[in-house]
Scaffold this motif. Structure first.
Motif, mmCIF file in Angstrom:
data_model
loop_
_atom_site.group_PDB
_atom_site.id
_atom_site.type_symbol
_atom_site.label_atom_id
_atom_site.label_comp_id
_atom_site.label_asym_id
_atom_site.label_seq_id
_atom_site.Cartn_x
_atom_site.Cartn_y
_atom_site.Cartn_z
ATOM 1 N N SER A 72 9.015 10.778 1.352
ATOM 2 C CA SER A 72 8.012 11.754 0.916
ATOM 3 C C SER A 72 7.644 11.531 -0.545
ATOM 4 O O SER A 72 6.466 11.630 -0.925
ATOM 5 N N HIS A 73 8.643 11.238 -1.357
ATOM 6 C CA HIS A 73 8.409 10.949 -2.787
ATOM 7 C C HIS A 73 7.531 9.713 -2.943
ATOM 8 O O HIS A 73 6.545 9.722 -3.698
ATOM 9 N N TRP A 74 7.854 8.636 -2.230
ATOM 10 C CA TRP A 74 7.031 7.427 -2.299
ATOM 11 C C TRP A 74 5.609 7.700 -1.825
ATOM 12 O O TRP A 74 4.636 7.206 -2.423
ATOM 13 N N GLN A 75 5.456 8.475 -0.767
ATOM 14 C CA GLN A 75 4.138 8.767 -0.232
ATOM 15 C C GLN A 75 3.283 9.518 -1.248
ATOM 16 O O GLN A 75 2.080 9.245 -1.379
ATOM 17 N N ARG A 76 3.885 10.455 -1.955
ATOM 18 C CA ARG A 76 3.138 11.180 -2.997
ATOM 19 C C ARG A 76 2.658 10.229 -4.074
ATOM 20 O O ARG A 76 1.503 10.332 -4.534
ATOM 21 N N GLN A 89 5.626 6.490 -12.878
ATOM 22 C CA GLN A 89 4.846 7.618 -12.351
ATOM 23 C C GLN A 89 5.733 8.655 -11.658
ATOM 24 O O GLN A 89 5.366 9.822 -11.560
ATOM 25 N N GLY A 90 6.902 8.234 -11.179
ATOM 26 C CA GLY A 90 7.816 9.157 -10.518
ATOM 27 C C GLY A 90 9.250 8.842 -10.878
ATOM 28 O O GLY A 90 9.628 7.674 -10.994
ATOM 29 N N LEU A 91 10.069 9.887 -11.061
ATOM 30 C CA LEU A 91 11.478 9.723 -11.403
ATOM 31 C C LEU A 91 12.320 10.561 -10.446
ATOM 32 O O LEU A 91 11.900 11.645 -10.031
ATOM 33 N N PRO A 129 1.973 2.117 -8.562
ATOM 34 C CA PRO A 129 2.836 3.174 -9.098
ATOM 35 C C PRO A 129 4.305 2.778 -8.969
ATOM 36 O O PRO A 129 4.685 2.024 -8.067
ATOM 37 N N VAL A 130 5.111 3.312 -9.885
ATOM 38 C CA VAL A 130 6.527 2.950 -9.967
ATOM 39 C C VAL A 130 7.384 4.202 -9.875
ATOM 40 O O VAL A 130 7.091 5.232 -10.498
ATOM 41 N N ALA A 136 12.207 14.519 -10.025
ATOM 42 C CA ALA A 136 12.509 15.268 -8.805
ATOM 43 C C ALA A 136 13.979 15.089 -8.450
ATOM 44 O O ALA A 136 14.581 14.043 -8.730
ATOM 45 N N LEU A 137 14.550 16.101 -7.841
ATOM 46 C CA LEU A 137 15.944 16.045 -7.400
ATOM 47 C C LEU A 137 16.028 15.271 -6.083
ATOM 48 O O LEU A 137 15.267 15.519 -5.158
ATOM 49 N N HIS A 138 16.946 14.323 -6.017
ATOM 50 C CA HIS A 138 17.152 13.541 -4.794
ATOM 51 C C HIS A 138 18.647 13.395 -4.563
ATOM 52 O O HIS A 138 19.310 12.545 -5.159
#
Length: 395
Positions: free
Chosen positions: A387-391, A172-174, A141-142, A196-198
């Motif tokens: 947490s984002h990476w873990q998801r 997969q995640g932004l 996943p990226v 997601a807001l970071h």
């Protein structure tokens, strides 16, 4: 997924500090150092170095980069530096592919030795499309983070916009540093549900209120003048020319510019043309650890940016107790939510001067300004990122 409790992450960051450019992407380094201090992530940071062909490679800037070690530990972070071919000015559209080609062989070898869980990109271009290629090759996943100019500039350029959008649709995640930037990403066609807001982080041991008189003495500034400060690269997008125009309407005030860049000659010429040569101080690139002195010396921080995600400099100014005057762009509107935090003005000298004059006439209490930076820390930033990476890794 790799075995063991620690998450294994390969992160790409084409902006990352090194001996030749110690201020280059320092905010990414602070974030990754905070991630490493947690102890639950095994992080490899790939910071690809773009080097041009001969004879451009003989330029002192590129010679200094070429002399950097292929790998080293910086601030507890393992940094590797694959080289890729860079064509200055005109070759931007090729950079993502060149980065992927440079990093992928090394990524394959490291992944075979100890599998990664996630491939991460700290900027949307060229890091994002390169990370997508590497993630696809490794079956991982990226995640891609957007910070501002990587969307507003590269996402609008005719030769790179499709690469930016394609990477955003494939990842997969932004992540976005502000809701306004997330909205801009969605407007380009990226899936809003994946964004997601970071928020940015902040070193609270460094950026804190200092004695104003002492800061001014250290910079050779008069104790009784009104001082404006601007921190950022001297480039058109940051808009320092409008701060200089504003200075002409603020008698006796002094503008301190911390940063270097292509616009410095034109900014110096503008100051001289307006008769402000003695009232505009060019400090050049200031080490990150010395910025609190610049911010602490100022009555008002001014940054007339055309675009930002959520500028670290805004948060750092507030943490030093210095109110901000900036443009009413979305990220700024999310941060400057109280009159004590600052004012908004267009990219216009008269508007900026009026906003600064309001703050000089009735300075907000420092305690009130400091509340604008509440909740920002590198520890909170790192926790949210992990947490984002873990998801994404299914942890």
């Amino acid at each position: 997924m790799s075995s063991g409790a620690r998450l294994r992450v390969l992160s790409l960051a084409t902006l990352y500090p090194n001996r030749a450019a110690p201020n280059f992407g320092v905010f990414v380094a602070r974030q990754m150092e905070a991630v490493t201090r947690r102890g639950d992530v095994d992080l490899t940071l790939a910071s690809p170095l773009g080097l041009p062909p001969f004879p451009l490679s003989l330029h002192p800037r590129y010679r200094a980069l070429a002399a950097l070690p292929d790998s080293e530990e910086r601030g507890g972070v393992r940094v590797i530096r694959p080289r890729f071919r860079l064509i200055p000015v005109i070759g931007g559209r090729f950079n993502a592919m060149a980065v992927a080609r440079a990093v992928l062989p090394l990524a394959r070898r490291l992944h075979a030795e100890r599998p990664f869980d996630v491939v991460d990109a700290q900027f949307f271009y060229p890091d994002g499309p390169a990370a997508v290629r590497i993630g696809k090759a490794l079956g991982l996943p990226v995640s891609i983070k957007a910070r501002g100019a990587d969307i507003h500039h590269w996402g609008a350029r005719g030769d790179t916009a499709r690469q930016v959008l394609g990477a955003g649709q494939a990842a997969q995640g932004l992540l976005a540093v502000s809701q306004g930037l997330a909205d801009d990403m969605a407007a380009l066609g990226m899936p809003r549900e994946r964004i997601a807001l970071h928020r940015t982080g902040l070193d609270r041991t460094l950026f804190r209120p200092l004695d104003r008189a002492d800061c001014r003495a250290r910079l050779g500034l008069p104790a009784d003048a009104s001082i404006l400060a601007s921190v950022g690269a001297l480039i058109d997008r940051k808009g320092q020319r409008f701060a200089i125009d504003a200075l002409a309407q603020l008698p006796g005030a002094i503008l301190v510019l911390a940063g270097g860049g292509a616009d410095e000659p034109s900014l110096r010429a503008r100051a001289e043309r307006l008769g402000l040569g003695e009232r505009v101080r060019f400090l050049g690139p200031v080490p990150h650890g010395e910025l609190p002195v610049v911010l602490g010396a100022a009555d008002v921080f001014v940054l007339p940016s055309a675009s930002e995600g959520l500028a670290n400099a805004w948060v750092e100014a507030l943490a030093c107790g210095t109110p901000v005057v900036t443009t009413p762009i979305p990220g700024a509107r999310e941060l400057i939510t109280n009159p004590a935090f600052g004012r908004f003005a267009g990219r216009d000298g008269a508007e900026i001067a009026a906003a600064v004059a309001e703050l000089l006439a009735e300075p907000p209490p420092r305690e009130a300004v400091l509340r604008g930076a509440e909740g920002f820390s590198w520890e909170a930033n790192a926790a949210a990122l992990v947490s984002h990476w873990q998801r994404l890794a299914g942890r």
